[in-house]
Motif scaffolding. Structure first.
Motif: not given
Length: 217
Positions: A161-164, A174-176, A212-213, A132-133
């Motif tokens: 998860v958050g916005n990428t 992030l997902i990892g 999600w992935r 995300h950041t």
């Protein structure tokens, strides 16, 4: 009153009593950011997670007990709008992930994966999640005799998860990290408190990880 985690801007805090900590959740600012005040039940020490906006509301929430620290989960402006005012009014330490510190108005201490933050005699573990950041952090509290609790900023929400922003590399990171460092380590009863909106548990979200992935966001 049973804690649900449901809050509205201008409304009363949602209060949850844990072993060792009292959690107070409020919604602030035009983007309905969640801010969380953690109070050690043995000595009254307090830590605020995300001084996002509405300094007056946050200072009223903090009250005369004072504030030991503000922890900023990530550098986005909607999570830092009241940070300088709160720090100046309380003299609190300002803590953030090392890789986001340059983008945050005031930081007096940086933290990384595995570091700890004290709330009186309670301990928050820092979990660094990238995507995300670069310097987003999640805070983990293991409740004595109870369950695990996570403050996830904008890295994990109910439903994803958050916005990428469509960046495939950031999403994969992030997902990892969320799968490995959160779902891979902690049980289904783990409660998490996000940067916006409703709370959830890892158990409620775990069945959807593959979805999600696959969708890529």
């Amino acid at each position: 009153m049973t804690y649900t985690g449901d809050v509205t801007r201008g409304g009363e805090p949602a209060v949850r009593e844990l072993a060792g900590l009292t959690v107070r959740k409020v919604s602030v600012g035009p983007m309905d950011n969640n801010a969380y005040l953690l109070t050690c039940r043995s000595d009254g020490s307090q830590v605020l997670i995300d001084a996002a906006n509405d300094a007056e509301t946050l200072l009223r929430l903090i009250g005369p007990a004072g504030l030991a620290a503000v922890v900023t989960t990530h550098q986005h402006r909607d999570h830092t709008g009241a940070l300088r005012q709160v720090v100046e009014a309380t003299g609190a330490e300002s803590i953030a992930g090392a890789d986001d510190a340059a983008g945050i108005p005031v930081v007096t201490r940086t933290v990384g994966d595995g570091d700890t933050i004290a709330v009186g005699d309670c301990t928050l573990e820092v979990i660094h999640v990238v995507g995300h950041t670069p310097g987003s952090i999640v805070l983990h509290y293991r409740e004595p005799g109870g369950i695990d609790h996570l403050w996830t900023g904008d890295s994990l929400f109910p439903g994803g998860v958050g916005n990428t922003r469509g960046d495939k590399k950031n999403f994969a990171s992030l997902i990892g990290d969320v799968e490995t460092k959160l779902f891979g380590r902690l049980g289904d009863d783990t409660w998490f408190y996000p940067g916006h909106g409703k709370d959830s548990t890892l158990g409620a979200e775990r069945p959807h990880l593959a979805e999600w992935r696959e969708r890529g966001w």
